[in-house]
Design a protein around this motif. Structure first.
Motif, mmCIF file in Angstrom:
data_model
loop_
_atom_site.group_PDB
_atom_site.id
_atom_site.type_symbol
_atom_site.label_atom_id
_atom_site.label_comp_id
_atom_site.label_asym_id
_atom_site.label_seq_id
_atom_site.Cartn_x
_atom_site.Cartn_y
_atom_site.Cartn_z
ATOM 1 N N TYR A 173 107.031 65.588 33.383
ATOM 2 C CA TYR A 173 106.716 64.433 34.233
ATOM 3 C C TYR A 173 106.857 63.132 33.445
ATOM 4 C CZ TYR A 173 104.986 66.842 38.403
ATOM 5 O OH TYR A 173 104.897 67.577 39.559
ATOM 6 N N MET A 174 106.301 63.105 32.241
ATOM 7 C CA MET A 174 106.293 61.856 31.474
ATOM 8 C C MET A 174 107.688 61.436 31.022
ATOM 9 S SD MET A 174 102.754 62.135 29.299
ATOM 10 C CE MET A 174 103.087 60.551 28.549
ATOM 11 N N ARG A 175 108.604 62.382 30.859
ATOM 12 C CA ARG A 175 109.983 62.038 30.498
ATOM 13 C C ARG A 175 110.649 61.195 31.586
ATOM 14 N NH1 ARG A 175 113.732 66.025 29.929
ATOM 15 N NH2 ARG A 175 114.942 64.867 28.370
ATOM 16 N N LEU A 176 110.168 61.327 32.824
ATOM 17 C CA LEU A 176 110.747 60.549 33.928
ATOM 18 C C LEU A 176 110.558 59.052 33.717
ATOM 19 C CD1 LEU A 176 109.566 62.652 37.012
ATOM 20 C CD2 LEU A 176 111.810 62.696 35.916
ATOM 21 N N LEU A 177 109.551 58.672 32.924
ATOM 22 C CA LEU A 177 109.298 57.252 32.678
ATOM 23 C C LEU A 177 110.344 56.638 31.763
ATOM 24 C CD1 LEU A 177 105.404 57.337 32.269
ATOM 25 C CD2 LEU A 177 106.750 56.897 34.329
ATOM 26 N N ARG A 178 111.224 57.475 31.200
ATOM 27 C CA ARG A 178 112.334 56.967 30.397
ATOM 28 C C ARG A 178 113.523 56.582 31.278
ATOM 29 N NH1 ARG A 178 112.731 61.923 26.398
ATOM 30 N NH2 ARG A 178 114.865 61.117 26.201
ATOM 31 N N LEU A 179 113.437 56.868 32.564
ATOM 32 C CA LEU A 179 114.500 56.487 33.498
ATOM 33 C C LEU A 179 114.434 54.996 33.789
ATOM 34 C CD1 LEU A 179 114.142 59.436 36.028
ATOM 35 C CD2 LEU A 179 116.109 59.056 34.524
ATOM 36 N N ASP A 180 115.578 54.415 34.131
ATOM 37 C CA ASP A 180 115.600 53.021 34.541
ATOM 38 C C ASP A 180 114.676 52.834 35.757
ATOM 39 O OD1 ASP A 180 117.421 50.371 34.283
ATOM 40 O OD2 ASP A 180 116.922 50.753 36.383
ATOM 41 N N PRO A 181 113.962 51.695 35.838
ATOM 42 C CA PRO A 181 113.052 51.445 36.965
ATOM 43 C C PRO A 181 113.701 51.610 38.338
ATOM 44 C CG PRO A 181 112.686 49.825 35.251
ATOM 45 C CD PRO A 181 113.887 50.625 34.831
#
Length: 300
Positions: A173-181
């Protein structure tokens, strides 16, 4: 029916108790605290303020109207949870949708569980309760995990125990925060799934992430097709002239062993094969030194 009436009467009785200045309960050890804390009490909606720690930032208006209609017909079935701030003043911990829907139809009181908690405990309760919901999008969940780590200062291991999720699940889940906004918003709005996002996060350049995201949306690619597209993207980059190749195992291990050794205050040995696989060895000479190194690694 008699039981329900008795319970409601009890709630009203406790509500009156809380409005008596001589019974202003501030802690679990105060007189009559056992009658109130952890019990269901009918509280004036005007005495309750929204939780500033609420991790959820958006509420679907249509779903809120449906909940309001249900409450109008059946009442508030599941009480909200609040914490006591001051005399006859409370703050939401969980149940903001029920609170908003009740205000929408003009209810004057709402059944509430009363807790006594400080700001950190309130934040933790709100975040953990929020994570357990079934209707959260993956980005909301990821942000809640991040806040628990940053603001409650939990390691992923401790967080795993606290929320009852595997550490690997939390990491995904937290890796998704590395995606562009822009892509995060696309996941929140349902244009693509968490599976798509997990594939796209393997692309470091945000511009390339967005380019592939637009292709996923435009061509309605499946998760499997997206994973294949990401693999092809990396193959194309590796075969493009002028791409800087990865350092040889000897070069990167020598550099990394020095950096890790400086950070841990210990001699670190790293060995790696041409394939990239390898092993890290960190010797220690006592339990005290082991605990010191462990603390630096896991961040406890």
């Amino acid at each position: 029916m008699a039981k329900a009436t008795k319970k409601q009467a009890l709630g009203r009785g406790l509500s009156a108790l809380l409005k008596d200045p001589e019974n202003d309960i501030r802690s679990a050890s105060d007189k009559n605290a056992d009658k109130v804390v952890g019990n269901i009490v009918e509280l004036d909606i005007t005495a309750i303020e929204v939780n500033p720690f609420q991790p959820r930032s958006s509420f679907n208006n249509e779903a809120l109207e449906e909940l309001a209609s249900s409450i109008r017909e059946l009442g508030v079935i599941q009480p909200i949870t609040v914490r006591k701030l001051d005399f006859n003043k409370y703050q939401l911990v969980s149940g903001e949708r029920r609170y908003r829907a009740s205000k929408l139809i003009g209810l004057e009181t709402i059944p509430s569980y009363i807790r006594i908690a400080n700001d950190q405990e309130s934040l933790e309760m709100a975040l953990v309760e929020n994570i357990q919901r079934q209707d959260l999008d993956p980005i909301e969940i990821a942000l809640s995990y991040q806040r628990l780590i940053d603001e409650i200062q939990l390691t992923q291991e401790k967080l795993s125990e606290r929320v009852g999720k595997k550490r690997s699940t939390i990491t995904n889940y937290m890796r998704l925060l590395r995606l562009d906004p822009i892509i995060q918003t696309g996941i929140r709005d349902g244009f693509m799934t968490m599976g798509h996002g997990r594939a796209l996060v393997n692309i470091e350049k945000k511009a390339d992430q967005i380019a592939l995201y637009e292709r996923v949306i435009g061509k309605n690619l499946s998760v499997r097709d997206t994973e294949l597209a990401v693999r092809n993207y990396h193959k194309e980059r590796d075969s493009t002239k002028g791409i800087v190749k990865s350092e040889s195992p000897t070069v990167f291990t020598k550099k990394a062993s020095g950096e890790l050794g400086d950070h841990l205050g210990a001699k670190v040995t790293i060995s790696a094969a041409e394939s990239g696989k390898g092993k890290i060895t960190i010797p220690f000479h006592s339990e005290e030194e082991f605990q010191r190194i462990k603390k630096l690694i896991v961040g406890e």
